[in-house]
Design a protein around this motif. Structure first.
Motif, PDB file in Angstrom:
ATOM      1  N   ASP A 190       0.822  -1.210   0.000  1.00  0.00           N
ATOM      2  CA  ASP A 190       0.000   0.000   0.000  1.00  0.00           C
ATOM      3  C   ASP A 190       0.859   1.264   0.000  1.00  0.00           C
ATOM      4  O   ASP A 190       0.417   2.316  -0.472  1.00  0.00           O
ATOM      5  N   ALA A 191       2.076   1.158   0.531  1.00  0.00           N
ATOM      6  CA  ALA A 191       2.978   2.308   0.574  1.00  0.00           C
ATOM      7  C   ALA A 191       3.820   2.433  -0.694  1.00  0.00           C
ATOM      8  O   ALA A 191       4.637   3.352  -0.801  1.00  0.00           O
ATOM      9  N   GLY A 192       3.636   1.511  -1.633  1.00  0.00           N
ATOM     10  CA  GLY A 192       4.348   1.593  -2.902  1.00  0.00           C
ATOM     11  C   GLY A 192       5.630   0.804  -2.977  1.00  0.00           C
ATOM     12  O   GLY A 192       6.362   0.894  -3.970  1.00  0.00           O
ATOM     13  N   LEU A 193       5.932   0.016  -1.936  1.00  0.00           N
ATOM     14  CA  LEU A 193       7.128  -0.812  -1.932  1.00  0.00           C
ATOM     15  C   LEU A 193       6.819  -2.182  -2.523  1.00  0.00           C
ATOM     16  O   LEU A 193       5.663  -2.611  -2.566  1.00  0.00           O
ATOM     17  N   SER A 194       7.840  -2.883  -2.960  1.00  0.00           N
ATOM     18  CA  SER A 194       7.698  -4.305  -3.237  1.00  0.00           C
ATOM     19  C   SER A 194       7.731  -5.037  -1.898  1.00  0.00           C
ATOM     20  O   SER A 194       8.240  -4.516  -0.905  1.00  0.00           O
ATOM     21  N   ALA A 195       7.190  -6.262  -1.869  1.00  0.00           N
ATOM     22  CA  ALA A 195       7.124  -6.981  -0.601  1.00  0.00           C
ATOM     23  C   ALA A 195       7.326  -8.472  -0.812  1.00  0.00           C
ATOM     24  O   ALA A 195       6.727  -9.071  -1.711  1.00  0.00           O
ATOM     25  N   VAL A 196       8.172  -9.042   0.036  1.00  0.00           N
ATOM     26  CA  VAL A 196       8.366 -10.493   0.068  1.00  0.00           C
ATOM     27  C   VAL A 196       7.884 -11.002   1.415  1.00  0.00           C
ATOM     28  O   VAL A 196       8.247 -10.455   2.465  1.00  0.00           O
ATOM     29  N   TRP A 197       7.070 -12.029   1.363  1.00  0.00           N
ATOM     30  CA  TRP A 197       6.531 -12.648   2.575  1.00  0.00           C
ATOM     31  C   TRP A 197       7.451 -13.778   3.015  1.00  0.00           C
ATOM     32  O   TRP A 197       7.698 -14.720   2.261  1.00  0.00           O
ATOM     33  N   VAL A 198       7.957 -13.696   4.240  1.00  0.00           N
ATOM     34  CA  VAL A 198       8.739 -14.782   4.824  1.00  0.00           C
ATOM     35  C   VAL A 198       7.768 -15.673   5.593  1.00  0.00           C
ATOM     36  O   VAL A 198       7.318 -15.334   6.687  1.00  0.00           O
ATOM     37  N   ASN A 199       7.451 -16.798   5.012  1.00  0.00           N
ATOM     38  CA  ASN A 199       6.422 -17.696   5.547  1.00  0.00           C
ATOM     39  C   ASN A 199       7.093 -18.949   6.103  1.00  0.00           C
ATOM     40  O   ASN A 199       7.151 -19.990   5.455  1.00  0.00           O
ATOM     41  N   ARG A 200       7.601 -18.845   7.314  1.00  0.00           N
ATOM     42  CA  ARG A 200       8.338 -19.953   7.926  1.00  0.00           C
ATOM     43  C   ARG A 200       7.433 -21.098   8.354  1.00  0.00           C
ATOM     44  O   ARG A 200       7.916 -22.208   8.590  1.00  0.00           O
ATOM     45  N   THR A 201       6.146 -20.851   8.483  1.00  0.00           N
ATOM     46  CA  THR A 201       5.229 -21.867   9.003  1.00  0.00           C
ATOM     47  C   THR A 201       4.366 -22.513   7.918  1.00  0.00           C
ATOM     48  O   THR A 201       3.456 -23.277   8.235  1.00  0.00           O
ATOM     49  N   ALA A 202       4.639 -22.197   6.657  1.00  0.00           N
ATOM     50  CA  ALA A 202       3.862 -22.747   5.534  1.00  0.00           C
ATOM     51  C   ALA A 202       2.371 -22.442   5.672  1.00  0.00           C
ATOM     52  O   ALA A 202       1.513 -23.267   5.351  1.00  0.00           O
ATOM     53  N   ALA A 203       2.062 -21.249   6.143  1.00  0.00           N
ATOM     54  CA  ALA A 203       0.668 -20.830   6.287  1.00  0.00           C
ATOM     55  C   ALA A 203       0.085 -20.477   4.919  1.00  0.00           C
ATOM     56  O   ALA A 203       0.814 -20.054   4.018  1.00  0.00           O
ATOM     57  N   PRO A 204      -1.221 -20.629   4.743  1.00  0.00           N
ATOM     58  CA  PRO A 204      -1.837 -20.241   3.470  1.00  0.00           C
ATOM     59  C   PRO A 204      -1.970 -18.720   3.375  1.00  0.00           C
ATOM     60  O   PRO A 204      -2.154 -18.045   4.387  1.00  0.00           O
ATOM     61  N   TRP A 205      -1.868 -18.202   2.164  1.00  0.00           N
ATOM     62  CA  TRP A 205      -2.107 -16.774   1.945  1.00  0.00           C
ATOM     63  C   TRP A 205      -3.606 -16.569   1.764  1.00  0.00           C
ATOM     64  O   TRP A 205      -4.235 -17.246   0.951  1.00  0.00           O
ATOM     65  N   THR A 206      -4.198 -15.627   2.493  1.00  0.00           N
ATOM     66  CA  THR A 206      -5.659 -15.502   2.519  1.00  0.00           C
ATOM     67  C   THR A 206      -6.165 -14.132   2.096  1.00  0.00           C
ATOM     68  O   THR A 206      -7.324 -13.797   2.358  1.00  0.00           O
ATOM     69  N   HIS A 207      -5.328 -13.333   1.444  1.00  0.00           N
ATOM     70  CA  HIS A 207      -5.738 -11.982   1.074  1.00  0.00           C
ATOM     71  C   HIS A 207      -5.747 -11.825  -0.446  1.00  0.00           C
ATOM     72  O   HIS A 207      -4.929 -12.432  -1.144  1.00  0.00           O
ATOM     73  N   PRO A 208      -6.660 -10.999  -0.975  1.00  0.00           N
ATOM     74  CA  PRO A 208      -6.720 -10.814  -2.434  1.00  0.00           C
ATOM     75  C   PRO A 208      -5.421 -10.273  -3.022  1.00  0.00           C
ATOM     76  O   PRO A 208      -4.956 -10.751  -4.061  1.00  0.00           O
ATOM     77  N   GLN A 209      -4.855  -9.258  -2.374  1.00  0.00           N
ATOM     78  CA  GLN A 209      -3.580  -8.719  -2.852  1.00  0.00           C
ATOM     79  C   GLN A 209      -2.452  -9.630  -2.393  1.00  0.00           C
ATOM     80  O   GLN A 209      -2.386 -10.019  -1.227  1.00  0.00           O
ATOM     81  N   LYS A 210      -1.554  -9.964  -3.299  1.00  0.00           N
ATOM     82  CA  LYS A 210      -0.518 -10.942  -2.996  1.00  0.00           C
ATOM     83  C   LYS A 210       0.855 -10.285  -2.885  1.00  0.00           C
ATOM     84  O   LYS A 210       1.087  -9.207  -3.434  1.00  0.00           O
ATOM     85  N   PRO A 211       1.778 -10.944  -2.186  1.00  0.00           N
ATOM     86  CA  PRO A 211       3.149 -10.434  -2.146  1.00  0.00           C
ATOM     87  C   PRO A 211       3.812 -10.591  -3.509  1.00  0.00           C
ATOM     88  O   PRO A 211       3.347 -11.365  -4.360  1.00  0.00           O
ATOM     89  N   ASP A 212       4.891  -9.877  -3.712  1.00  0.00           N
ATOM     90  CA  ASP A 212       5.642 -10.038  -4.957  1.00  0.00           C
ATOM     91  C   ASP A 212       6.301 -11.409  -5.017  1.00  0.00           C
ATOM     92  O   ASP A 212       6.530 -11.943  -6.105  1.00  0.00           O
ATOM     93  N   ALA A 213       6.606 -11.947  -3.846  1.00  0.00           N
ATOM     94  CA  ALA A 213       7.178 -13.295  -3.776  1.00  0.00           C
ATOM     95  C   ALA A 213       6.999 -13.817  -2.359  1.00  0.00           C
ATOM     96  O   ALA A 213       6.782 -13.052  -1.415  1.00  0.00           O
ATOM     97  N   GLU A 214       7.095 -15.128  -2.233  1.00  0.00           N
ATOM     98  CA  GLU A 214       7.011 -15.792  -0.929  1.00  0.00           C
ATOM     99  C   GLU A 214       8.226 -16.685  -0.764  1.00  0.00           C
ATOM    100  O   GLU A 214       8.601 -17.412  -1.688  1.00  0.00           O
TER     101      GLU A 214
END
Length: 229
Positions: A190-214
């Motif tokens: 939302d602030a205009g940055l790219s974003a990478v999600w660090v998902n150490r627990t293998a959780a599902p992504w549940t939001h319409p907007q997605k990270p640039d990478a996981e």
């Protein structure tokens, strides 16, 4: 992400497990209080001290974003309720912060930070009160922004803007990396940055907007960024 020149990194639960640190710190703090204020320790166990801090966060929005001050105020109220000088809360907070910095990095973090800092300007950007300058990894960071210094918490865009200003870069040139889907990923996007999600627990992504990478860990982040050079 070839345009990335700077990286802002979340700390808690991205570089180390924060709750194990906080739990140890709270137990050790209670032992410290028991030795100096036995009447306080008998009235407030570690859970009660945590509950009081949570009450401050809920009832004092003026300081809720500042984890150090909100916890210190809870210490002051605790001491005062037992007839002690609330100013002693500053010493208790200083002791707690020492304990709070006894972190154990995830195994992938140190080598990843060394690789990233060799290629990018890296800053810490956190809602918490960990100070990377007090940690051995401190020299790998160009600076840090936290909620207390920014006056707002993630996912507020202003804290990400403060990070970009510290890096001296436009948001489009900055990648934010963190574990929290809303505070880190959606806030950064939302602030205009790219974003990478660090998902150490293998959780599902549940939001319409997605990270640039996981990625699952920081080593995978290094590999990802090397692949887009």
């Amino acid at each position: 992400m070839k345009h990335i020149r700077g990286i802002s990194l979340d700390l808690d639960d991205t570089l180390w497990d924060v709750w194990s640190v906080i739990r140890r710190a709270e137990v050790a703090l209670h032992q410290h209080i028991q030795a100096r204020y036995p009447d306080v320790a008998s009235r407030y166990d570690a859970d009660a001290i945590r509950d009081l801090r949570n009450q401050i966060v809920e009832t004092r929005p003026d300081i809720a974003y500042d984890l150090t001050e909100s916890r210190r105020v809870s210490f002051a109220l605790m001491l005062e309720s037992c007839g002690h000088d609330p100013e002693d809360s500053h010493a208790l907070m200083a002791y707690f912060l020492e304990l709070r910095h006894e972190v154990e990095l995830f195994p992938d973090v140190q080598p990843a930070l060394e690789a990233l800092s060799a290629r990018y300007d890296v800053i810490a950007l956190s809602n918490g009160n960990a100070d990377v300058g007090r940690l051995p990894i401190g020299p790998l960071f160009k600076g840090q922004v936290n909620a207390a210094s920014a006056g707002v918490k993630k996912p507020d865009s202003r804290i990400f803007q403060a990070g970009c200003e510290q890096l001296g870069m436009d948001p489009e040139a900055v990648l934010h990396v963190g574990d929290h889907p809303i505070e880190d990923v959606l806030g950064a996007k939302d602030a205009g940055l790219s974003a990478v999600w660090v998902n150490r627990t293998a959780a599902p992504w549940t939001h319409p907007q997605k990270p640039d990478a996981e990625v699952q860990n920081m080593a995978e982040l290094v590999t990802l960024l090397e692949s887009v050079r």
